[in-house]
Write an enzyme that holds these catalytic residues in place. Sequence first.
Site, PDB file in Angstrom:
ATOM      1  N   ASP A 472      14.857 -19.498 -42.865  1.00  0.00           N
ATOM      2  CA  ASP A 472      16.243 -19.030 -42.963  1.00  0.00           C
ATOM      3  C   ASP A 472      17.171 -20.077 -42.337  1.00  0.00           C
ATOM      4  OD1 ASP A 472      18.158 -17.148 -43.609  1.00  0.00           O
ATOM      5  OD2 ASP A 472      17.880 -15.935 -41.813  1.00  0.00           O
ATOM      6  N   GLU A 475      20.703 -24.530 -43.802  1.00  0.00           N
ATOM      7  CA  GLU A 475      21.722 -25.301 -44.570  1.00  0.00           C
ATOM      8  C   GLU A 475      22.091 -26.613 -43.860  1.00  0.00           C
ATOM      9  OE1 GLU A 475      21.777 -21.966 -44.033  1.00  0.00           O
ATOM     10  OE2 GLU A 475      21.000 -21.633 -46.049  1.00  0.00           O
TER      11      GLU A 475
END
Length: 887
Positions: A472, A475
Amino acid sequence: MHFGQSLILICLVVGLGAETEVLTGTPLPNPPRANISQCALVNDNDRYDCIPRGNATQEICELRGCCWSETKAGIPPCFFQPKFLSYKFKNITEKPDGLEAYLERSYKSIYPNDITVIKLIATYQSDSTLRIKIIDPRRKRYESIFPEKEINTPRARNPLYRLIIEKDYQGFKVVRVSDNTNIFDVSDLANFIYSDQFIQITTNLPSTYLYGLGEHKERFKLQSNWTTYTLYSRDTSPLPNTNLYGSHPFYLCMENSTKSHGLFLKNSNAMDIIIQPSPALTFRTIGGILDFFIFLGPTPSDVLKQYQEIIGKPKMPPYWSLGFHLSKFGLEDLETTKDYIQRNLNVGIPVQTIWNDLDYMDQANDFTYDKKNFNGLPEFVDSLHEQGRKYVVLFDPGVSAGESEGSYPPFDKGNELDIFIKNSSGQNLIAKVWNPVSTVYPDFTHPKTFEYWKLMMKSFHDDVAFDGAWLDMNEPSNMIQGSLNGCPDSELETPPYLPNVLENSLNKKTICMTAKQYAGVQYDLHNVFGISETNITSKVVSEILGERSLVIARSTFPGSGQYAGHWSGDIGSNWEDLRYSIPQLLDFSLFGMPLMGADICGFFGPSNEPLCNRWMQLGAFYPFSRNHNSKWTHQEQDPASMGDRVINSSKKALEIRYTLLPYLYTLFWQANQNGSTVARPLLIEFPEDPNTYEIDTSFLWGSGLLIVPVLEENKNSVATYLPKGVWYNYYTRKILRSVGEVIDIEVDDETIPLFIQGGQIIPTQDFKPLTEDVRNSDLTIVAALDENGNANGMFYWDDGISIDVGKNYTLLSLKVRNGTLSVDVINKSIEEPPKIKSIEILGLDESFNQRILHQRQYDYVYNKERQNLMIQNLNINCSSSTSLQWS
Ligand SMILES: *[C@@H]1O[C@H](CO)[C@@H](O)[C@H](O)[C@H]1NC(C)=O
Ligand SMILES: *[C@@H]1O[C@H](CO)[C@@H](O)[C@H](O)[C@H]1NC(C)=O
Ligand SMILES: *[C@@H]1O[C@H](CO)[C@@H](O)[C@H](O)[C@H]1NC(C)=O
Ligand SMILES: *[C@@H]1O[C@H](CO)[C@@H](O)[C@H](O)[C@H]1NC(C)=O
Ligand SMILES: *[C@@H]1O[C@H](CO)[C@@H](O)[C@H](O)[C@H]1NC(C)=O
Ligand SMILES: *[C@@H]1O[C@H](CO)[C@@H](O)[C@H](O)[C@H]1NC(C)=O
Ligand SMILES: *[C@@H]1O[C@H](CO)[C@@H](O)[C@H](O)[C@H]1NC(C)=O
Ligand SMILES: *[C@@H]1O[C@H](CO)[C@@H](O)[C@H](O)[C@H]1NC(C)=O
Ligand SMILES: *[C@@H]1O[C@H](CO)[C@@H](O)[C@H](O)[C@H]1NC(C)=O
């Protein structure tokens, strides 16, 4: 032999201007005023924006040498005149496998640091793939470090394309030899800019049927109404017109002739891609180089295979990962986790894998578990394994930086190896994610990070024997802007052109662009942070387990499919997001990431019974099938909590999924070997039927199974397009002969419409609550005949976990011709594969010869009305080729 020679139409070098070097530093002149009569020639739809994302005024426009005339809203008032002199070819040299050319700029662009001389290198990679790379010949610029697959040595014998340099030396194009279609048409370089932090190139397109360019919340067919698609990895819940978690600069285009081509821009910088109605497509990237791979197909599945030759084919998932996964953020302790699973097992939901989100961690710190609330976790995981179930946990890339020295090895060891990402002054960049105080990020491009990550994962695995890793926040996400110290003033933080990124800032919700990594600066590496973590995690987890690993990653890039699957992130629990989950799934099929799914019943916001009922039905056909919920919704959405109807629907759909696992697994193997698709858009299967080009409410598994979910509330019928041919209703086995038409299907609340395509053979096994038991159960071969009575299929079988795919497996080729099923053993595993227990033939009219069946004493049932023949109680060993005849 020089295969390249025939590919260039113009004569070489002769007549090109004087070879005067334009020295770097010599200022280029300003462009002259635009020629008004030239400007008048440009149609509205053909305008190339001369003041992109700026406040256009006539004065600024004219200084840029551009044309000015205001027109409809959304159409640029300031635009380049045709053949505006940007770069011009200076010399061209043919090479055995392509050509090299130098281009020179004539006038200043509007961005600082024009690169005045650039070099174009065209490589005839293969008959179907052409590479065009444009670089600064004098200074090495950053080139994307992914995908890292080695590219084969060029070998083109009879290329499907021709590269043409325009006679005025102010453009080039790639055409399809067979029909002269312009595939990559840069015949007018007017708006071509190659400066240090702004590179722009436009190609005219042969059609508006474009797909790909993700990750976005968008229909499958992209829009071309001056639409901007921004690629910049970002942690945000999916909204339209917003850059999301992953960046895939790849498109597929269906041409008018029904042939297709694809294009991949290997560039990892932030970029805008603009599609205008002419149609034309503009890439605007703020760094790196231009490195295009152009794929000539001609079918869309050829294009995807050619693309995956360059980026790498998808990883073979472990068999168990194709079972149903149950997850939730907010399972706050072990008891809650146990109850959550148990209540679903109690009502017969075949939960194969249990997931824990952040909750299991101590203070949200990686490689720890909460010894109080999750006391007994290791024993619990062992007991899951004894039951034949699996356990997957979440990992964040960021490591806690606020623990006292000596108390948290992940931070101490990372410092010792010096592998954390640095800020511009060379110290650890301190950010803040879920950890209590602060966070640092391992630099996954650093050569020592593999060793570090493996050490950390291994020591955690010694405690808690997880089976897969859920990546997770990669980015990478950061809850403060840039770093605890902010970000320095720099052209990297605020470049001269800012793509249309969410919140108009590159360093919001992530780290500073000036942050330093082993492979470069974050400005260049941002979009590959996710794949660099995934690359390492995939290998680390396999090495720890000694088996194939399951990795599911949020931020992805071309090539991620080699390492992981993907889920579509923090979508809403609503009908709209249910519907958009299909184009998202199909996009990732194009991107070579078949192991994909959305959070079933939605993530954010409360789900509800009717929605969850339909979503469980659709979700049973996501290749990656997981119900996951947010912590903040105060509404449970696991099947057991939703009442009888959802329980019934879920069981019905999941039982079908489990009996089809051998088919699904075979499709994954084919994807792994050939780059074919698993969840398949209709246009990939039926490229010659333009009616399929906009369909994104139904999809196929391979060629065999058409899935037509109900996507609206209170609906008991669904209208769907059925391509020309023979189809069978999955439930009734009833035959449907379509001429290529929309049909209305009546459907009850507990059923998802499914069809089998005539001509396909689908291997099925028995429904069992555990995937391992399905894998070992007997086979039923379902042969759905086409109008000529033929059908084809494959069955791939292995132990479901070996890392070395293709060493020890059984592969059967299945074929029906002339009333005979032949089973050919193409490869045989060491262990005996399952036996064939029954054979079902769909679409057999009653004129077939039942005497043979009697003579051979087969136990069979023929249903005249449904036209299906079931031959049962067989005991066919699949270790050697065999055949069975019924007429
Ligand atoms: C355009 O003008 C608006 C309003 O004056 C201003 O806020 C914005 O920064 C300007 N944008 C650019 C790119 O100059
Ligand atoms: C082409 O032009 C470039 C840049 O001026 C120069 O470096 C190169 O030597 C030239 N090549 C040929 C074959 O003339
Ligand atoms: C493709 O078809 C469309 C719609 O018929 C047409 O407008 C367009 O000009 C065609 N494009 C080419 C390259 O033939
Ligand atoms: C294109 O966008 C403009 C401006 O937003 C809008 O007025 C127009 O209706 C759109 N055209 C189509 C075909 O969607
Ligand atoms: C991918 O991971 C391997 C280690 O397994 C490493 O050697 C390689 O450099 C990584 N690739 C990139 C581009 O970081
Ligand atoms: C880099 O990090 C250090 C330590 O956190 C901090 O003192 C320094 O100011 C930071 N430098 C920049 C440019 O942010
Ligand atoms: C669910 O299935 C059970 C068993 O088949 C049936 O008795 C029950 O009526 C069904 N419930 C609903 C709400 O359809
Ligand atoms: C071969 O695969 C079978 C299952 O397919 C497995 O049981 C066996 O251990 C494997 N043997 C080797 C040598 O890998
Ligand atoms: C199938 O049967 C037809 C007619 O009986 C015959 O002509 C043909 O050769 C057969 N094909 C095969 C592959 O056996």
